[in-house]
Design a protein around this motif. Sequence first.
Motif, PDB file in Angstrom:
ATOM      1  N   ASP A  87      -1.359  -3.061  11.329  1.00  0.00           N
ATOM      2  CA  ASP A  87      -2.815  -2.873  11.325  1.00  0.00           C
ATOM      3  C   ASP A  87      -3.191  -1.473  11.813  1.00  0.00           C
ATOM      4  N   PRO A  96      -6.734   0.850   2.119  1.00  0.00           N
ATOM      5  CA  PRO A  96      -7.707  -0.153   1.688  1.00  0.00           C
ATOM      6  C   PRO A  96      -7.332  -1.568   2.112  1.00  0.00           C
ATOM      7  N   GLU A  97      -6.012  -1.867   2.153  1.00  0.00           N
ATOM      8  CA  GLU A  97      -5.541  -3.186   2.565  1.00  0.00           C
ATOM      9  C   GLU A  97      -4.357  -3.010   3.506  1.00  0.00           C
ATOM     10  N   ARG A  98      -4.299  -3.801   4.562  1.00  0.00           N
ATOM     11  CA  ARG A  98      -3.212  -3.660   5.530  1.00  0.00           C
ATOM     12  C   ARG A  98      -1.863  -4.060   4.939  1.00  0.00           C
ATOM     13  N   ASP A  99      -1.839  -4.964   3.960  1.00  0.00           N
ATOM     14  CA  ASP A  99      -0.572  -5.386   3.366  1.00  0.00           C
ATOM     15  C   ASP A  99       0.023  -4.320   2.447  1.00  0.00           C
ATOM     16  N   GLU A 100      -0.718  -3.252   2.187  1.00  0.00           N
ATOM     17  CA  GLU A 100      -0.179  -2.153   1.391  1.00  0.00           C
ATOM     18  C   GLU A 100       0.729  -1.237   2.207  1.00  0.00           C
ATOM     19  N   ALA A 229      -8.960   5.039   1.696  1.00  0.00           N
ATOM     20  CA  ALA A 229     -10.042   4.211   1.165  1.00  0.00           C
ATOM     21  C   ALA A 229     -11.249   5.050   0.774  1.00  0.00           C
ATOM     22  N   TRP A 257       3.012   3.696   1.959  1.00  0.00           N
ATOM     23  CA  TRP A 257       1.776   3.039   1.532  1.00  0.00           C
ATOM     24  C   TRP A 257       1.724   3.132   0.017  1.00  0.00           C
ATOM     25  N   ARG A 259      -0.677   1.554  -3.584  1.00  0.00           N
ATOM     26  CA  ARG A 259      -1.721   0.686  -4.136  1.00  0.00           C
ATOM     27  C   ARG A 259      -1.128  -0.706  -4.379  1.00  0.00           C
ATOM     28  N   ARG A 260      -1.901  -1.731  -4.096  1.00  0.00           N
ATOM     29  CA  ARG A 260      -1.389  -3.096  -4.241  1.00  0.00           C
ATOM     30  C   ARG A 260      -0.864  -3.344  -5.659  1.00  0.00           C
TER      31      ARG A 260
END
Length: 430
Positions: A87, A96-100, A229, A257, A259-260
């Motif tokens: 995080d 944009p997303e923490r899982d990325e 982001a 990192w 993009r998903r």
Amino acid sequence: MVSTGSTTSLPGLLPELAVIRKDFPILERTLAGGLPLVYLDSANTSQKPQVVIDTMVDHLERHNANIARAMHQLGAESTEAFEAARDKVAAFIGAPERDEVIFTKNASEALNLVANTLAWRGEHQVGEGDEIVITEMEHHSNIVPWQLLAERTGATLRWFGLTDDGRLDLSNAHELINERTAVVAFTWVSNMLGTINPVAELTRRAHAVGARVVVDASQAAPQLPIDLAAMPETDRPDAIAFTGHKVVGPTGIGVLWGRRAFLDALPPFLGGGEMIETVRMEGSTYAGIPHKFEAGTPPIVEAIGLGAAVEYLGHVGMDAIHAHEQAITAYALDGLRSVPGLTVLGPLDATARGGAISFELDGVHPHDIAQVLDSRGVAVRAGHHCAKPAHARFGVQSSTRMSSYLYTEPREIDALVEALEYTRSYFKLG
């Protein structure tokens, strides 16, 4: 030699610089002969604040357990701390997303992860007839993986050259980035020349022809504010990589990192525990990101230390750190300019570059310079800095490199200039 007379007389310096320096215990070290340490090798590895050291020791002493598999209190605490670090890293780069955010062991592994998986079957597979575009200023970690990808797939490797002042030669950008381009990979900030590259412009060009963009942010993340982001979709790379030990964190931890949609489409890089959804003898299915790319026991304590590191930098403020680096770099360029026979490689405008400054001194080998400087307590790097093609472009095999960071004071630049003058005297240069 130039001198500021104090650490606060340069516009842009961190106002709490003296306090910040006390956060880094190694900076108070005295070397052989009673010399104070002047550390100007932060592009190689940054020093660590006490909070990072304490965070890692506390985890080992009080919370040590494997993550995501130990069904007890220590396991829960360790998992929580590890994911909290994700995080913090996501916040640090504005993901944009923490899982990325994928944890790797360093930036080299992150770049190899992308280059290797692009060779395998999938939506983004690179093949014969495709072109991969890199640049002549890259660190070897952003050259060799793409050479290997080209060799394995039959793709063609192409690259941007450099201008005489150490910038990318974009005069043939329309020809280099074309409908055959599959990947464009480049450094955000050169580790040798210090050049800050136009990430948005290159990304837009690549996306306009459907190419994927991979950026080595190892030298950018320590000193530039990054907010992924906030970037327009056309300007945002598909993947960036950086390493923990250059952002006041520990070694053994890096970040990819992506993009998903890009990461989802890539096949797994390593197979093993925790990266699976289910395993049968006939075949396996895989977990979603980030776990798909984090096989086996990860560098748990290192990730937690990295979380503490980027949180520390966030408290100082990346805008303030960037301003400080520009002020120190400008001061260093002025000081180096006063040394007869010294030539800086790369841009001479501090606003166009990072804090790593490579230079030559007529008549003295870089290794000899570094050794004499070390005898005066000044730590710099000498060699090819894992950037042989960039050195070859300027007709040299190696160079000496000084590099500053948020804890660097003007008096340390003065000490460098004095040591370089001593070097000239030592080798009896006219």
